[in-house]
Scaffold this active site. Structure first.
Site, short mmCIF file in Angstrom:
data_model
loop_
_atom_site.label_atom_id
_atom_site.label_comp_id
_atom_site.label_asym_id
_atom_site.label_seq_id
_atom_site.Cartn_x
_atom_site.Cartn_y
_atom_site.Cartn_z
N ARG A 184 1.21 -26.58 -17.03
CA ARG A 184 0.47 -27.02 -15.62
C ARG A 184 -0.57 -25.75 -14.92
O ARG A 184 -0.24 -26.18 -13.53
CB ARG A 184 1.54 -28.29 -14.89
CG ARG A 184 1.35 -29.31 -15.85
CD ARG A 184 1.46 -30.27 -15.23
NE ARG A 184 3.73 -30.38 -13.96
CZ ARG A 184 4.85 -30.05 -15.08
NH1 ARG A 184 4.91 -31.22 -16.37
NH2 ARG A 184 5.57 -30.13 -15.16
N ARG B 217 17.04 -34.91 -12.41
CA ARG B 217 18.07 -33.76 -11.67
C ARG B 217 17.63 -34.19 -10.33
O ARG B 217 16.79 -34.51 -10.23
CB ARG B 217 17.10 -32.63 -12.20
CG ARG B 217 17.38 -31.78 -13.24
CD ARG B 217 18.23 -31.19 -13.72
NE ARG B 217 19.08 -30.22 -13.58
CZ ARG B 217 19.91 -28.93 -13.61
NH1 ARG B 217 20.80 -29.68 -13.92
NH2 ARG B 217 20.08 -28.06 -12.62
N GLU C 230 17.51 -24.86 -1.03
CA GLU C 230 17.49 -25.87 -2.32
C GLU C 230 18.42 -25.93 -3.53
O GLU C 230 18.03 -24.57 -4.40
CB GLU C 230 15.46 -26.36 -2.24
CG GLU C 230 16.02 -27.52 -3.33
CD GLU C 230 14.01 -27.84 -3.04
OE1 GLU C 230 13.48 -28.43 -4.28
OE2 GLU C 230 13.43 -28.05 -1.72
N ASP D 45 2.76 -36.95 -9.37
CA ASP D 45 2.48 -36.19 -7.81
C ASP D 45 2.03 -37.13 -6.67
O ASP D 45 1.68 -38.51 -7.30
CB ASP D 45 0.99 -35.60 -8.00
CG ASP D 45 1.10 -33.93 -8.26
OD1 ASP D 45 2.55 -33.95 -8.12
OD2 ASP D 45 1.04 -33.50 -8.86
N ARG E 14 15.36 -21.93 -4.03
CA ARG E 14 14.15 -21.75 -3.30
C ARG E 14 14.64 -22.08 -1.48
O ARG E 14 15.04 -23.52 -1.79
CB ARG E 14 12.65 -22.32 -3.90
CG ARG E 14 12.86 -23.84 -3.27
CD ARG E 14 10.83 -24.28 -3.73
NE ARG E 14 11.21 -25.93 -3.33
CZ ARG E 14 10.01 -27.11 -3.56
NH1 ARG E 14 8.66 -26.17 -3.75
NH2 ARG E 14 10.66 -28.18 -2.95
N ARG F 152 -3.78 -16.75 -12.77
CA ARG F 152 -5.23 -16.54 -12.54
C ARG F 152 -5.35 -14.58 -12.81
O ARG F 152 -4.20 -13.89 -12.44
CB ARG F 152 -5.23 -16.48 -10.73
CG ARG F 152 -5.24 -18.32 -10.64
CD ARG F 152 -5.51 -19.07 -9.53
NE ARG F 152 -5.68 -20.13 -9.29
CZ ARG F 152 -4.86 -20.43 -8.47
NH1 ARG F 152 -3.48 -19.49 -6.81
NH2 ARG F 152 -4.68 -22.28 -7.91
N TYR G 252 7.50 -37.84 -14.17
CA TYR G 252 7.25 -37.19 -12.82
C TYR G 252 5.79 -37.23 -12.09
O TYR G 252 4.83 -37.16 -12.47
CB TYR G 252 7.39 -35.75 -12.56
CG TYR G 252 6.64 -34.45 -11.66
CD1 TYR G 252 7.79 -33.95 -10.67
CD2 TYR G 252 5.86 -34.21 -11.19
CE1 TYR G 252 7.43 -33.77 -9.65
CE2 TYR G 252 5.37 -33.38 -10.21
CZ TYR G 252 6.49 -32.95 -9.23
OH TYR G 252 6.18 -32.76 -8.08
#
Length: 372
Positions: free
Chosen positions: A172, A248, A299, A349, A278, A176, A347
């Site tokens: 995913r 998690r 986090e 979005d 993070r 680039r 999961y």
């Protein structure tokens, strides 16, 4: 019909709105004191910053209908998610792009040179069919970039070796060979100006919807309804009689400061000796606002206990086998529809969550019109 919906997050709110607009009487229960589920946002009384209480949510989609839908209930401001990462004493941009590659290797590659360099000198071309996260990464970017940006972060996030995770997780993430550091590539990206809770409250604002917060579901609630939509944990519906599905969860170490703490919204930490994954600085999620103070979250990811908030379904071999057993149980149920991230143990979005809620509602209305 009298419809009962468990959960006042995106799935429950969108489903409830669709059914209420179709003329049904909708009751929505949520055990929390607020609507919005894990998308909940609120103003920090100390700083005035809009805080994403359960971690940051950035709206992005290629689905024009979903984009139009959320803009019915909120004013969306343009927002681009530009993630940075601290690794080995330096700061880089993510996802891995031409700037990351040139900075990491101390080079000045053009796009075609960088592509050839990664493929010919870094990528492990002996791996022809990557099965694990680690194999995919080694084939994808090579060992140096993998160990700097992916290995340690992934071990902290998932609590296991990347050799145990499926390759699909890494597939995913883009690689680039230009200087585009926009984390997402979707046409529509933005943030609701007044936060997600205000948007979801707007979706719930319909005379046919009766919302009850701070209200835990009991089987007695369902006995008074014609149909139940369940967006809580799939195993929770069955009282975890087959065992608990694995998740998690996240712990947040919240702190405030003056000025600008880190200069960006999201700073990842890829080094394994840094315990947090993070730091998020929430005022940068609303760049159109100005605040003297700031709110940050460190986090931490860990295994989800019985009383914790589930965030990420693990979906490894054991969990998939248990999921199949629960899906078999669910298929025997009548008068209940399972939906959403928790109800389907996936999961999702935000845009996919909304799309599935709209489609599920439409299918239910079409079926009930035929007496199904």
């Amino acid at each position: 019909m009298h419809i009962l919906i468990v959960g006042a997050g995106l799935s429950g709110a969108v489903t409830g709105r669709a059914l209420a607009e179709a003329g049904h009487r909708v009751t929505i229960l949520d055990s929390r004191a607020h609507a919005g589920g894990n998308c909940h946002t609120e103003r920090c009384p100390e700083t005035g910053v809009m805080v994403h209480v359960y971690g940051p949510h950035i709206f992005h989609t290629d689905d024009a209908q979903v984009w139009d839908y959320v803009n019915r209930f909120a004013r969306f401001r343009p927002y681009r998610n530009r993630v940075k990462t601290t690794a080995r004493g330096a700061v880089y941009s993510l996802p891995v792009n031409l700037h990351t590659i040139n900075q990491f290797f101390g080079r000045t590659f053009r796009p075609d040179e960088a592509r050839a360099f990664i493929e010919e000198t870094q990528a492990d071309r002996t791996i022809t069919d990557p099965q694990s996260f680690e194999e995919q990464a080694l084939r994808f970017v090579g060992r140096d970039l993998y160990e700097a940006f992916f290995k340690g972060y992934t071990e902290k996030q998932w609590g296991c070796s990347p050799t145990e995770l499926p390759a699909s997780i890494l597939k995913r993430l883009p690689l680039r060979f230009n200087y585009d550091d926009n984390y997402f590539a979707h046409r529509f990206q933005g943030m609701p100006e007044d936060g997600y809770t205000a948007m979801i409250t707007g979706i719930l604002d319909h005379p046919g919807i009766d919302l009850h917060l701070d209200t835990a579901y009991t089987p007695g609630h369902a006995s008074r309804a014609d149909h139940l939509f369940w967006s809580g944990p799939l195993d929770g519906y069955f009282g975890a009689r087959l065992g608990r599905l694995g998740y998690r969860t996240l712990d947040f170490e919240r702190f405030t400061a003056s000025g600008d703490w880190q200069g960006c919204a999201v700073m990842n930490y890829g080094d394994p000796d840094v315990p947090w994954t993070r730091i998020t600085e929430h005022k940068h999620f609303a760049p159109w606002e100005s605040h003297e103070g700031t709110v940050c979250y460190r986090e931490y990811s860990r295994a989800c206990g019985d009383e914790d908030i589930p965030y990420y379904p693990i979906r490894l071999v054991r969990e998939k086998a248990l999921l199949a057993e629960y899906e078999t149980l669910a298929a025997t149920e009548e008068g209940v529809t399972f939906l959403g991230r928790l109800g389907t143990y996936r999961y999702l979005d935000m845009d996919v969550t909304i799309r599935e809620a709209l489609d599920t509602s439409a299918a239910f209305l079409a079926g009930s019109a035929k007496g199904a």
